[in-house]
Design an enzyme around this catalytic site. Structure first.
Site, PDB file in Angstrom:
ATOM      1  N   THR A 150       0.812  -1.224   0.000  1.00 56.40           N
ATOM      2  CA  THR A 150       0.000   0.000   0.000  1.00 56.40           C
ATOM      3  C   THR A 150       0.842   1.270   0.000  1.00 56.40           C
ATOM      4  O   THR A 150       0.598   2.186  -0.789  1.00 56.40           O
ATOM      5  CB  THR A 150      -0.945  -0.003   1.214  1.00 56.40           C
ATOM      6  N   ASN A 205       5.570  -0.809   3.469  1.00 54.40           N
ATOM      7  CA  ASN A 205       4.755  -0.159   4.499  1.00 54.40           C
ATOM      8  C   ASN A 205       5.613   0.116   5.729  1.00 54.40           C
ATOM      9  O   ASN A 205       5.411   1.094   6.441  1.00 54.40           O
ATOM     10  CB  ASN A 205       3.566  -1.039   4.873  1.00 54.40           C
ATOM     11  N   ASP A 261      -3.883   6.187   7.048  1.00 52.06           N
ATOM     12  CA  ASP A 261      -3.057   7.398   7.035  1.00 52.06           C
ATOM     13  C   ASP A 261      -2.163   7.447   5.802  1.00 52.06           C
ATOM     14  O   ASP A 261      -2.064   8.466   5.128  1.00 52.06           O
ATOM     15  CB  ASP A 261      -2.229   7.509   8.326  1.00 52.06           C
ATOM     16  N   ARG A 262      -1.498   6.323   5.468  1.00 56.52           N
ATOM     17  CA  ARG A 262      -0.587   6.321   4.328  1.00 56.52           C
ATOM     18  C   ARG A 262      -1.322   6.513   3.003  1.00 56.52           C
ATOM     19  O   ARG A 262      -0.747   7.032   2.044  1.00 56.52           O
ATOM     20  CB  ARG A 262       0.249   5.053   4.299  1.00 56.52           C
TER      21      ARG A 262
END
Length: 556
Positions: free
Chosen positions: A87, A108, A170-171
């Site tokens: 992601t 991640n 958040d990412r």
């Protein structure tokens, strides 16, 4: 002798009119070239395989995915051009136009050799949460080392453009919004609110506080998750209650209906793992556009929108489950609602939209084996334990291995230096040793990556995902159909991260402003999105861009 008479005033008038017409054409052309969409919306669907566009086609409405395909342009052969396909790297690569080798988001999480600890891709302990008392807001884009297309838009308009990121993760919000964003918002499961960090602001805007006060997360989790259609119509998926599907804590079987009010516990985290998380995200995105008057100014604004729930649903149940199909049928309705809102707010002709995904998903190995298709899992922990023993026998007893993550072995450089050992020799021995484990296709040392260059194949993908001071010493690639089982018994659901098509092949749809209807089978890469946007917006591409603009292929 025949005499010819020329009407010079008439010829002069004709020439003047011709020059005037050509000048008007050139002016119109310049005007067309300089015109801009009022709003760009980047939509990333977390864990969307390309075939989901067509697998559930007969059950999609006419106004969601089908509308994007019918009225927009479809790059049917769009891929990630690096590993690992996760992601964080996915969102960063979409918006920077380059790979982890350049933008630095190599996973991640990755192992930090300086601190001896893992670091999260959006982690920033120098900032504080805004809208929460938890640490969920200690995040920023500080670990991404190249600019994004959203940064370049801010630079090109002297900060006049508004850039906002929205996601449950958040990412998924922070990395697309870039370094210079007005705001990025994400979900805090501890309080059920959208929050941000002091990197962006000291207090949530009044409209965000008003949105949080609506308590939508609580409303969505106060109802069971049942199928949108009668369950017998989900013929594109395996039957309910499969042994390779995961469970919510407290459930005895992975079957509908999922009783969310009983299963949710004391937090709101479950919203991430159900389709209602997509609806929540859509509602917040609409509110952000309206409250911030995005697209109503003199310059282009940019909303970076990421739907995270498909990833949680997919990880738990796998790509062949009714749960995943139901998630996409419901997401289709959310997209239809969002497009309808944009129609009324700005009009299709003023909004440029792209839709893609940050990675795909693998079929569950047990499901594949039930069909006699080669597949399996590797136990990473067992591999590392065996490796440590082997290195002790080969080079003497020492703490040779610091970490194993992202299918990469991190050697202990400090120990190797203190013992005056040969780093390259230990890398090569490690690569040779791990090659003996079932499912391992190949292993590549960092030294080989630094000294070589691959134009294609697995080597190229590994090279594009490698950054010397953030990546490991030995990169391992598993065979197609295999993934890491993490030593917790038979794997449930799915995962991703590989160089194979089921993880790299994702949608790329363009829609709206000046986008022709059509499709192309030309191979494109996720890194081509940002330079294509730069071409349309007449701005500089992100400073690490390695992709190409795609306009030349967009023919009807």
């Amino acid at each position: 002798m025949e005499r010819r008479f020329f009407n010079f005033p008439l010829i002069l008038l004709f020439l003047l009119l011709s020059f005037s017409t050509e000048a008007q054409k050139r002016n119109r052309s310049r005007k067309d070239q300089s015109s801009q969409p009022k709003l760009v919306v980047g939509i990333v669907v977390d864990q969307m395989r390309y075939d989901y566009l067509y697998r559930y086609w007969d059950k999609y409405s006419n106004d969601g995915f089908k509308r994007l395909l019918r009225e927009g342009f479809n790059f049917k052969n769009n891929h990630y051009n690096y590993v690992p396909t996760y992601t964080g790297p996915g969102h960063a690569s979409i918006y920077t136009g380059t790979t982890p080798a350049m933008h630095g988001i190599v996973g991640n999480d990755w192992y930090n050799r300086t601190t001896g600890k893992n670091i999260y891709c959006a982690e920033d302990k120098t900032v504080q949460s805004v809208g929460s008392t938890s640490t969920a807001g200690q995040m920023s884009p500080v670990n991404m080392i190249s600019t994004t297309i959203t940064d370049e838009l801010k630079l090109a308009t002297n900060q006049k453009s508004k850039v906002i990121g929205v996601s449950l993760k958040d990412r998924g919000s922070i990395l697309p919004a870039g370094h210079a964003a007005n705001a990025a918002y994400w979900f805090d499961g501890s309080n059920g609110n959208m929050i941000t960090s002091t990197y962006y602001m000291q207090e949530l805007p009044a409209w965000v506080q008003a949105f949080n006060n609506r308590k939508l997360a609580d409303q969505y989790l106060s109802q069971p998750w049942n199928t949108l259609l009668p369950i017998e119509q989900y013929t594109e998926s395996t039957a309910d209650d499969q042994p390779f599907e995961g469970l919510f804590a407290g459930e005895k079987k992975p079957v509908f209906p999922h009783n969310l009010p009983e299963l949710r516990g004391k937090t709101f985290d479950m919203l991430r793992a159900v389709p209602f998380g997509n609806t929540y995200t859509k509602e917040f995105a609409i509110e952000a556009i309206k409250a911030e008057n995005m697209g109503k100014g003199q310059v282009t604004d940019f909303l970076a929108l990421s739907f995270s729930s498909p990833d949680y649903v997919g990880h738990q149940y796998g790509p062949n489950s009714i749960e995943v199909e139901d998630n996409y049928l419901r997401l289709d309705k959310d997209l239809a609602d969002f497009l309808k809102f944009l129609d009324g707010y700005l009009g299709k002709e003023n909004v440029l939209i792209f839709l893609t995904a940050d990675h795909g998903a693998a079929h569950n190995p047990n499901y594949l084996k039930s069909l006699r298709i080669p597949a399996g899992t590797t136990a990473g922990g067992m591999m590392v334990d065996s490796l440590k023993k082997h290195l002790n026998q080969k080079f003497g007893t020492a703490d040779w291995v610091s970490s194993f993550m992202n299918q990469q072995v991190y050697l202990n450089h400090a120990v190797i230096e203190s013992k005056k050992a040969d780093l390259v020799a230990i890398q090569e021995e490690t690569a040779r040793f791990v090659q003996r484990f079932p499912g391992v296709l190949r292993s590549i040392t960092a030294d080989a990556l630094m000294r070589s260059h691959w134009e294609g194949g697995v080597g190229m993908l590994v090279e594009n995902g490698y950054m010397p001071y953030r990546s490991g010493d030995v990169m391992i690639t598993l065979q197609p159909g295999w993934y890491e089982g993490y030593g917790r018994g038979e794997p449930k659901g799915t995962t991703h991260g590989s160089p194979w098509g089921y993880d790299t092949h994702v949608p790329l749809l363009w829609y709206g402003w000046q986008i022709p209807a059509g499709e192309s089978s030309q191979r494109s890469h996720i890194t081509d999105i940002a330079p294509s946007l730069a071409h349309w917006l007449n701005i500089q591409e992100p400073n690490g861009t390695t992709g190409k603009a795609l306009q030349q292929y967009m023919q009807k």
